[in-house]
Scaffold this motif. Structure first.
Motif, mmCIF file in Angstrom:
data_model
loop_
_atom_site.group_PDB
_atom_site.id
_atom_site.type_symbol
_atom_site.label_atom_id
_atom_site.label_comp_id
_atom_site.label_asym_id
_atom_site.label_seq_id
_atom_site.Cartn_x
_atom_site.Cartn_y
_atom_site.Cartn_z
ATOM 1 N N LYS A 1 72.973 -1.525 -12.036
ATOM 2 C CA LYS A 1 74.334 -2.040 -11.980
ATOM 3 C C LYS A 1 74.954 -1.817 -13.356
ATOM 4 O O LYS A 1 74.562 -2.465 -14.337
ATOM 5 N N CYS B 1 77.818 -9.276 -11.264
ATOM 6 C CA CYS B 1 76.941 -8.223 -10.743
ATOM 7 C C CYS B 1 75.526 -8.708 -10.458
ATOM 8 O O CYS B 1 74.680 -7.935 -9.988
ATOM 9 N N ARG C 1 82.774 0.318 -8.448
ATOM 10 C CA ARG C 1 83.613 -0.409 -9.403
ATOM 11 C C ARG C 1 84.177 0.559 -10.441
ATOM 12 O O ARG C 1 83.492 1.440 -10.925
#
Length: 383
Positions: free
Chosen positions: A98, A117, A343
């Motif tokens: 992430k 996250c 994202r």
């Protein structure tokens, strides 16, 4: 034409003598006299709990992934604006990454974006202190403690750099996370050509780190007389560097303060000469947060666009000056873009497009720095 390369390894003059001494004593494999001297140096100077020299910072990061038992499907949080080794070490164990965006004003990842996250699969936060400037470790440790996550410091650029806590105490970078990885690549402040170091601050991981370091055996414990024979007791690999590499490194460590003094002078000279242009809004200069010290690992500018950065690098090249860009955002890399969760990470992309590193090495002179800065000025006066 005045020619200035991007990097030039600094030699103290003792490297070859110590390398000869290592050969003369007939212990040139890992964990010999100079390996132990380097370990002792770091433990005494920075009060690291346990240190293990490695063949690279990449090796130290891969050891970290093994030590915290990364399994397929585990999630690891880290910055997108970092070197590929930061992620590769965990990808190799099957982790999902992430990626976190940078601050608007600094390439370090923004801790305020971490918590959103975190999932039940998250196992660790990897912090990369860009250019040796500390991230906000108070925030990061608070999040890690809340969710019971490991913290690993990618301290590749962090020799002799510190985090300043709320009591104004200077805490060495690399001593804060459960594990930390340093680099001694020839572009770093202190070098051994290739080379790195794992710092084990979490004492629960200390014994296993030494076993993984020794190919999964308890060989080191055997040579200390702690076991009567040694064998294969865990997974591991050959992470030890030759003692010849350690001998080179020890010569550098003996001159650490001297090297740092010169590098800080170079950094401050760049800053002073280029600040008038930055004050005009032509580019951004490096930002050092109030909770960080400056170890003068690099000097960079942040241009206003990719096109401007490209033209600046070409202009400097035409004048015999080698300037380079740095990382590309890992979340948009060919390997990972289809695995990223979608994202937008605009600040990481900004630094990937706009950051340019100027030549930085011990032998740069006042006239070299003035020439480089004058050519930067010439470029911006003509656009």
């Amino acid at each position: 034409m005045h020619t200035i390369g991007f990097n030039k390894p600094y030699l103290t003059g003792k490297e070859v003598h110590y390398m000869y001494d290592a050969v003369f004593h007939r212990h040139i494999s890992g964990n010999g006299k100079y390996t132990k001297l380097c370990h002792q140096f770091f433990q005494e100077k920075y009060h690291f709990n346990k240190v293990l020299l490695t063949s690279s910072c990449t090796d130290a990061l891969e050891m970290s992934a093994l030590l915290i038992n990364i399994q397929p499907g585990d999630e690891v949080i880290m910055p997108s604006y970092t070197f590929v080794s930061t992620a590769n070490a965990f990808i190799l164990r099957g982790a999902n990454i992430k990626f976190i965006d940078s601050y608007p004003h600094h390439p370090n990842m923004n801790p305020d974006l971490i918590e959103e996250c975190i999932t039940s699969k998250t196992k660790a936060i990897v912090v990369m202190h860009y250019a040796g400037a500390a991230n906000d470790m108070k925030k990061i440790l608070s999040i890690a403690n809340k969710y019971n996550l490991y913290v690993i410091e990618d301290a590749a650029q962090c020799i002799n750099s510190f985090y300043i806590d709320e009591k104004n105490q200077k805490i060495p970078l690399g001593s804060i996370g459960d594990l930390s990885a340093f680099s001694f690549h020839e572009t770093k402040n202190i070098i051994s050509g290739e080379g790195g170091m794992l710092v084990v601050n979490n004492k629960e991981l200390e014994k296993r780190a030494e076993i993984i370091w020794e190919k999964g055996t308890n060989r080191s414990a055997f040579f200390r007389g702690e076991v009567d024979k040694y064998g294969w007791v865990d997974i591991g690999s050959s992470f030890l560097p030759s003692d010849i590499i350690a001998a080179f490194l020890y010569a550098q460590l003996e001159e650490l303060e001297h090297i740092q003094q010169k590098r800080l002078w170079i950094w401050n000279t760049y800053y002073k000469l280029l600040k008038p242009l930055a004050d005009q809004g032509l580019f951004e200069l490096p930002y050092i947060p109030e909770y960080a010290t400056n170890n003068a690992h690099m000097f960079y500018l942040v241009c206003r666009s990719l096109d401007e950065r490209t033209k600046l690098i070409q202009h400097l090249k035409n004048k015999g000056i080698q300037a380079v860009f740095h990382y590309l955002s890992l979340h948009s890399s060919p390997y990972y873009k289809d695995k990223h969760d979608g994202r937008m990470l605009p600040n990481a992309d900004k630094f990937a497009d706009c950051l340019v590193r100027l030549p930085f090495y011990y032998d740069l002179s006042q006239s070299d720095l003035e020439y480089i800065c004058e050519e930067v000025k010439n470029f911006f006066s003509n656009i």
